[in-house]
Motif scaffolding. Structure first.
Motif, PDB file in Angstrom:
ATOM      1  N   LEU A   1       1.087  -1.129  -0.116  1.00 46.97           N
ATOM      2  CA  LEU A   1       0.027   0.013   0.042  1.00 46.97           C
ATOM      3  C   LEU A   1       1.058   1.322  -0.021  1.00 46.97           C
ATOM      4  CD1 LEU A   1      -2.998   1.060   0.028  1.00 46.97           C
ATOM      5  CD2 LEU A   1      -2.383   0.816   2.514  1.00 46.97           C
ATOM      6  N   MET A   2       0.680   2.088  -0.752  1.00 51.32           N
ATOM      7  CA  MET A   2       1.398   3.180  -0.848  1.00 51.32           C
ATOM      8  C   MET A   2       0.676   4.477  -0.348  1.00 51.32           C
ATOM      9  SD  MET A   2       2.872   2.790  -4.929  1.00 51.32           S
ATOM     10  CE  MET A   2       3.779   4.324  -5.073  1.00 51.32           C
ATOM     11  N   PHE A   3      -0.497   4.766  -0.850  1.00 50.19           N
ATOM     12  CA  PHE A   3      -1.227   5.958  -0.627  1.00 50.19           C
ATOM     13  C   PHE A   3      -2.821   5.545  -0.290  1.00 50.19           C
ATOM     14  CE2 PHE A   3       1.935   8.643  -1.166  1.00 50.19           C
ATOM     15  CZ  PHE A   3       2.822   8.458  -2.404  1.00 50.19           C
ATOM     16  N   VAL A   4      -3.274   6.470   0.712  1.00 48.37           N
ATOM     17  CA  VAL A   4      -4.685   6.227   0.812  1.00 48.37           C
ATOM     18  C   VAL A   4      -5.555   7.531   0.735  1.00 48.37           C
ATOM     19  CG1 VAL A   4      -6.493   5.363   2.335  1.00 48.37           C
ATOM     20  CG2 VAL A   4      -4.510   4.095   2.292  1.00 48.37           C
ATOM     21  N   TYR A   5      -6.388   7.845   0.143  1.00 51.25           N
ATOM     22  CA  TYR A   5      -7.162   9.073   0.079  1.00 51.25           C
ATOM     23  C   TYR A   5      -8.827   8.671   0.473  1.00 51.25           C
ATOM     24  CZ  TYR A   5      -3.962  11.935  -2.291  1.00 51.25           C
ATOM     25  OH  TYR A   5      -3.068  13.011  -2.490  1.00 51.25           O
ATOM     26  N   SER A   6      -9.262   9.412   1.435  1.00 49.32           N
ATOM     27  CA  SER A   6     -10.542   9.349   1.892  1.00 49.32           C
ATOM     28  C   SER A   6     -11.175  10.644   2.083  1.00 49.32           C
ATOM     29  CB  SER A   6     -10.732   8.786   3.382  1.00 49.32           C
ATOM     30  OG  SER A   6     -11.897   8.832   3.737  1.00 49.32           O
ATOM     31  N   LEU A   7     -12.466  10.603   1.027  1.00 47.53           N
ATOM     32  CA  LEU A   7     -12.898  12.111   0.773  1.00 47.53           C
ATOM     33  C   LEU A   7     -11.922  12.974   0.164  1.00 47.53           C
ATOM     34  CD1 LEU A   7     -15.357  11.591   3.968  1.00 47.53           C
ATOM     35  CD2 LEU A   7     -15.911  11.143   1.455  1.00 47.53           C
ATOM     36  N   GLU A   8     -11.123  12.417  -0.658  1.00 54.23           N
ATOM     37  CA  GLU A   8     -10.341  13.388  -1.432  1.00 54.23           C
ATOM     38  C   GLU A   8      -9.159  13.921  -0.443  1.00 54.23           C
ATOM     39  OE1 GLU A   8     -12.730  16.442  -3.402  1.00 54.23           O
ATOM     40  OE2 GLU A   8     -14.418  14.769  -3.217  1.00 54.23           O
ATOM     41  N   GLU A   9      -8.927  13.486   0.787  1.00 53.35           N
ATOM     42  CA  GLU A   9      -8.131  14.055   1.437  1.00 53.35           C
ATOM     43  C   GLU A   9      -7.054  12.635   1.755  1.00 53.35           C
ATOM     44  OE1 GLU A   9     -10.455  16.861   4.426  1.00 53.35           O
ATOM     45  OE2 GLU A   9      -8.705  15.921   5.393  1.00 53.35           O
ATOM     46  N   ARG A  10      -5.822  13.146   1.539  1.00 46.75           N
ATOM     47  CA  ARG A  10      -4.711  11.771   1.832  1.00 46.75           C
ATOM     48  C   ARG A  10      -4.599  11.272   3.577  1.00 46.75           C
ATOM     49  NH1 ARG A  10       1.740  12.723   0.440  1.00 46.75           N
ATOM     50  NH2 ARG A  10       0.706  13.791  -1.166  1.00 46.75           N
TER      51      ARG A  10
ATOM     52  N   SER B   1       5.616   5.764   3.853  1.00 45.54           N
ATOM     53  CA  SER B   1       6.965   5.841   3.580  1.00 45.54           C
ATOM     54  C   SER B   1       7.447   5.724   2.163  1.00 45.54           C
ATOM     55  CB  SER B   1       7.546   5.039   4.625  1.00 45.54           C
ATOM     56  OG  SER B   1       7.380   5.191   5.790  1.00 45.54           O
ATOM     57  N   VAL B   2       6.542   6.507   1.269  1.00 47.71           N
ATOM     58  CA  VAL B   2       6.760   6.086  -0.049  1.00 47.71           C
ATOM     59  C   VAL B   2       7.688   7.288  -0.459  1.00 47.71           C
ATOM     60  CG1 VAL B   2       5.677   6.334  -2.534  1.00 47.71           C
ATOM     61  CG2 VAL B   2       4.703   5.276  -0.681  1.00 47.71           C
ATOM     62  N   PRO B   3       8.823   7.124  -1.159  1.00 47.52           N
ATOM     63  CA  PRO B   3       9.707   8.281  -1.734  1.00 47.52           C
ATOM     64  C   PRO B   3       9.130   9.402  -2.425  1.00 47.52           C
ATOM     65  CG  PRO B   3      10.650   6.168  -2.209  1.00 47.52           C
ATOM     66  CD  PRO B   3       9.148   5.840  -1.794  1.00 47.52           C
ATOM     67  N   SER B   4       9.487  10.665  -2.217  1.00 45.83           N
ATOM     68  CA  SER B   4       8.665  11.838  -2.778  1.00 45.83           C
ATOM     69  C   SER B   4       8.870  11.878  -4.221  1.00 45.83           C
ATOM     70  CB  SER B   4       9.776  12.650  -2.245  1.00 45.83           C
ATOM     71  OG  SER B   4      10.847  13.129  -2.637  1.00 45.83           O
ATOM     72  N   ARG B   5       9.645  10.912  -4.972  1.00 50.73           N
ATOM     73  CA  ARG B   5       9.740  10.995  -6.553  1.00 50.73           C
ATOM     74  C   ARG B   5       8.289  10.343  -6.965  1.00 50.73           C
ATOM     75  NH1 ARG B   5      13.264   6.971  -4.689  1.00 50.73           N
ATOM     76  NH2 ARG B   5      12.931   4.904  -5.463  1.00 50.73           N
ATOM     77  N   PHE B   6       7.383   9.855  -6.038  1.00 55.28           N
ATOM     78  CA  PHE B   6       5.990   9.518  -6.122  1.00 55.28           C
ATOM     79  C   PHE B   6       4.989  10.515  -5.608  1.00 55.28           C
ATOM     80  CE2 PHE B   6       6.512   5.243  -8.135  1.00 55.28           C
ATOM     81  CZ  PHE B   6       7.724   5.097  -7.437  1.00 55.28           C
ATOM     82  N   SER B   7       4.292  11.282  -6.191  1.00 52.90           N
ATOM     83  CA  SER B   7       3.491  12.187  -5.914  1.00 52.90           C
ATOM     84  C   SER B   7       2.042  12.004  -6.207  1.00 52.90           C
ATOM     85  CB  SER B   7       3.907  13.724  -6.190  1.00 52.90           C
ATOM     86  OG  SER B   7       2.831  14.687  -5.737  1.00 52.90           O
ATOM     87  N   PRO B   8       1.051  11.732  -5.065  1.00 53.51           N
ATOM     88  CA  PRO B   8      -0.348  11.531  -5.509  1.00 53.51           C
ATOM     89  C   PRO B   8      -0.939  12.778  -5.677  1.00 53.51           C
ATOM     90  CG  PRO B   8      -0.042  10.897  -3.322  1.00 53.51           C
ATOM     91  CD  PRO B   8       1.232  11.497  -3.856  1.00 53.51           C
ATOM     92  N   GLU B   9      -2.055  12.733  -6.253  1.00 56.73           N
ATOM     93  CA  GLU B   9      -3.079  13.829  -6.478  1.00 56.73           C
ATOM     94  C   GLU B   9      -4.638  13.292  -6.612  1.00 56.73           C
ATOM     95  OE1 GLU B   9      -2.880  16.360  -9.858  1.00 56.73           O
ATOM     96  OE2 GLU B   9      -4.476  17.475  -9.121  1.00 56.73           O
ATOM     97  N   CYS B  10      -5.362  13.858  -5.712  1.00 59.25           N
ATOM     98  CA  CYS B  10      -6.832  13.462  -5.712  1.00 59.25           C
ATOM     99  C   CYS B  10      -7.805  14.552  -6.163  1.00 59.25           C
ATOM    100  CB  CYS B  10      -7.327  12.612  -4.626  1.00 59.25           C
ATOM    101  SG  CYS B  10      -8.878  11.752  -4.621  1.00 59.25           S
ATOM    102  N   PRO B  11      -8.085  15.087  -7.277  1.00 63.64           N
ATOM    103  CA  PRO B  11      -8.749  16.371  -7.388  1.00 63.64           C
ATOM    104  C   PRO B  11     -10.233  16.260  -7.022  1.00 63.64           C
ATOM    105  CG  PRO B  11      -8.423  15.289  -9.274  1.00 63.64           C
ATOM    106  CD  PRO B  11      -7.745  14.556  -8.534  1.00 63.64           C
TER     107      PRO B  11
END
Lengths: 114, 113
Positions: free
Chosen positions: A45-54, A59-69
């Motif tokens: 598991l890398m990232f979780v968004y709930s109701l558009e909030e992370r 501990s994912v490296p910053s070269r991975f950047s998620p976005e949930c518009p």
């Protein structure tokens, strides 16, 4: 169809490139996730968004950047990746951010970093 | 934190035989145990799950058993068919918001006709 669509299906990128993975869910779910799937390893598991909030960043490296518009779309922006980042990246969604609710996965993006 | 071990990593059976995949977990607080099936070129799909208040659950040809004392749970597929060929993942988690599912490494099941 699972209702979760990922694009592109395959991506080859150089270490200096910038690219983005896209995920779209048509299920009306409130939670969305990014997972990394490498050979012979458990789903990570890398990232979780709930109701558009992370709500989680494992501990994912910053070269991975998620976005949930919005609640239907999730992106994973990639830059200056390493060859060891080559893997299948899976997006998933669930009704809410609880592990006992069914997660619906997309087909994944097969990423190769050269 | 939770750790899930899954065995075997590969399993080959003849059509019509039964297949069993076993998982162990470490966190006694875990109380939700799903199984996912991933076919080639597709994402994982939930096929069955079990919660800690029951010891067994069946759905047609598949069943899951849970032994909370020993901290292990198993997937049983009877009368296997070629379309059962896939990678199967077990997972475990505590049943509360913000707790992540922890997956096993997967079992590649091959059913030959």
């Amino acid at each position: 169809e699972t209702g979760v669509t990922q694009t592109p299906r395959h991506l080859v990128m150089g270490m200096t490139n910038k690219k983005s993975l896209k995920c779209e869910q048509h299920l009306g779910h409130n939670a969305m996730y990014w997972y990394k799937q490498s050979a012979k390893k458990p789903l990570e598991l890398m990232f979780v968004y709930s109701l558009e909030e992370r709500v989680e960043n494992n501990s994912v490296p910053s070269r991975f950047s998620p976005e949930c518009p919005n609640s239907s779309h999730l992106f994973l922006h990639l830059h200056t990746l390493q060859p060891e980042d080559s893997a299948l990246y899976l997006c998933a969604s669930s009704q809410e951010n609880r592990p006992d609710t069914e997660a619906f996965f997309g087909q994944g993006t097969r990423l190769t970093v050269v | 934190g939770e750790n899930v071990e899954q065995h075997p990593s590969t399993l080959s059976v003849q059509e019509g035989d039964s297949a069993v995949i076993k998982c162990t977990y470490s966190d006694s607080a875990s109380n939700y145990f799903p199984w996912y099936k991933q076919e080639l070129g597709k994402g994982p799909q939930l096929i069955i799950d079990i919660r800690s208040n029951v010891g067994e659950k069946k759905d047609q040809r598949i069943a899951v058993t849970l032994n909370k004392t020993a901290k292990h749970f198993s997937l049983h597929i009877t009368e296997t068919q070629p379309e059962d060929s896939a990678v199967y993942f077990c997972a475990a988690s505590a049943n509360q918001a913000g707790t992540a599912l922890i997956f096993g490494k997967g079992t590649t099941l091959s059913v030959s006709s």
